[in-house]
Structure formats: C-alpha cells, structure tokens
Motif scaffolding. Structure first.
Motif, PDB file in Angstrom:
ATOM      1  N   ALA A  50      -5.271   0.643   6.168  1.00  0.00           N
ATOM      2  CA  ALA A  50      -5.464   2.091   6.235  1.00  0.00           C
ATOM      3  C   ALA A  50      -4.999   2.796   4.972  1.00  0.00           C
ATOM      4  O   ALA A  50      -5.265   3.983   4.782  1.00  0.00           O
ATOM      5  N   GLY A  51      -4.277   2.074   4.114  1.00  0.00           N
ATOM      6  CA  GLY A  51      -3.806   2.656   2.862  1.00  0.00           C
ATOM      7  C   GLY A  51      -2.482   3.383   2.950  1.00  0.00           C
ATOM      8  O   GLY A  51      -2.043   3.993   1.981  1.00  0.00           O
ATOM      9  N   SER A  52      -1.797   3.309   4.098  1.00  0.00           N
ATOM     10  CA  SER A  52      -0.523   4.004   4.232  1.00  0.00           C
ATOM     11  C   SER A  52       0.653   3.172   3.734  1.00  0.00           C
ATOM     12  O   SER A  52       1.772   3.668   3.597  1.00  0.00           O
ATOM     13  N   ILE A  53       0.417   1.897   3.473  1.00  0.00           N
ATOM     14  CA  ILE A  53       1.398   1.026   2.836  1.00  0.00           C
ATOM     15  C   ILE A  53       0.703   0.347   1.663  1.00  0.00           C
ATOM     16  O   ILE A  53      -0.421  -0.141   1.803  1.00  0.00           O
ATOM     17  N   ARG A  54       1.360   0.351   0.518  1.00  0.00           N
ATOM     18  CA  ARG A  54       0.821  -0.328  -0.655  1.00  0.00           C
ATOM     19  C   ARG A  54       1.836  -1.315  -1.200  1.00  0.00           C
ATOM     20  O   ARG A  54       2.996  -0.975  -1.386  1.00  0.00           O
TER      21      ARG A  54
END
Length: 204
Positions: A50-54
């Motif tokens: 989802a892109g909330s952790i990179r």
C-alpha cells in the motif's frame, strides 16, 4: 548492505546502500515515534504494497553477481540481515531491521512469509520491548539462516557471507552470538565482542 543507524546518528536512515543519507519516512519508526510496527509479517507486507511502509530490498552484498531469480534474491536479502545482526545490531532501532527483514519477502513472497514469520515475531517483540536483543538476536539470525539456505547455493554467495550458511543449523534456541561469530550482550544490553568459538560443525 543493510545499513542500521548508529548511536552517533540521531536521525535514522532508510535501509539502503552504504552512504545513503536519505532520511527515513516517519512510518519506519523514528526514535520516539509512537506509530507501532505491524504485529505480523503479513500485515507488514500489506502495508508495503500500500506504500505506507518503505524499506529497501538489499541483497547485493551477500551475492556474487546478479540474482538469477526471485528465490535467490530473497535468500541473499535474508543473509544480508543475518550479517547486519551479527556485525552491526545492538538492539537499537529494531524497527528498521524489522522492516528491512520484511522487505526481503517482497520477493518469493508466499514461501518467504511462511519461513520468516517466526523471526519477524521475535524481532517485533524486541521492538515492543517485550524481549531483549540479547534474548532474541541469536534465534532470529538462526531462523534467517535456515530460510536463506533454502534459497541459496553456497557457490553463489559472496565470500564475506558464505560462513553464515554453516552456522547455527540446529535448533534456533540453541544458537548463540558466539556460534555466529558476532557480538554478545552484557547484563545492561550493551554489545561486547565475543571471541569466535571453534565449534564442531554438528553443533553450529
């Protein structure tokens, strides 16, 4: 190579290439950040999608040449995290290592998630301060070695990392930092260099 923040650096960095100084996003868990890490590896992978952790997928240092497939890339990434635990990690910034470990499972996702979930749980307990690095680091490394060994041929592994494939291959609970050839922890959680013990291969 998996770069972990050091005591001399107050600002954590994205786990990336040596010398990378790009500040980590808030979701990685800066010192004092109250945003909790995902409880499970599956949840972490969903948040990554989802892109909330990179977190960067690091594997080059553990491999000779380019990865031949996703399984090999995943194995090299996991072995890179073993090296980070043995050489660099003192228990600080557990969340950075947690997300770097999870990033390895963005390749060979289904099988990796199954193999690495126990190591993730042990490290997540350190992040929540329900366990110490001294208690869990050797088991985490042993579990990652087992998972990496399923995906790697020794001749494809970089010379700097090959020896890990022969360490702590028994029950993870029997692994120690001395058997890994890395750092130990004193009574106060500080790291101290452990003399590498010459162990019979069947005990490693």
């Amino acid at each position: 190579m998996c770069i972990l923040p050091t005591a001399a650096s107050e600002d954590p960095i994205i786990l990336g290439s040596p010398g990378d100084s790009v500040p980590a996003p808030k979701t990685l868990g800066s010192p004092g950040d109250s945003v909790p890490a995902p409880k499970t590896l599956g949840e972490a992978l969903e948040k990554m999608k989802a892109g909330s952790i990179r977190a960067r997928f690091d594997h080059d240092a553990a491999l000779q040449g380019e990865a031949q497939d996703q399984k090999e890339a995943c194995g090299a990434c996991l072995l890179d995290k073993v090296d980070a635990i043995v050489v660099d990690w003192s228990g600080r910034y557990a969340r950075h290592l947690l997300f770097a470990m999870a990033a390895c499972c963005t390749k060979d996702e289904f099988d990796c998630a199954e193999d690495v979930a126990p190591a993730y749980a042990l490290l997540e307990a350190v992040d929540r301060r329900e366990a110490t690095a001294a208690e869990n680091a050797p088991q985490i490394a042993a579990l990652l070695i087992e998972a990496a060994a399923k995906r790697l041929k020794s001749e494809r592994v970089a010379e700097t990392h090959t020896h890990y494939l022969e360490r702590c291959r028994g029950a993870p609970k029997d692994c120690t930092m001395a058997k890994l050839g890395g750092r130990g922890f004193d009574a106060f959680g500080r790291t101290e260099k452990v003399e590498q013990q010459q162990q019979p291969r069947e005990e490693l």
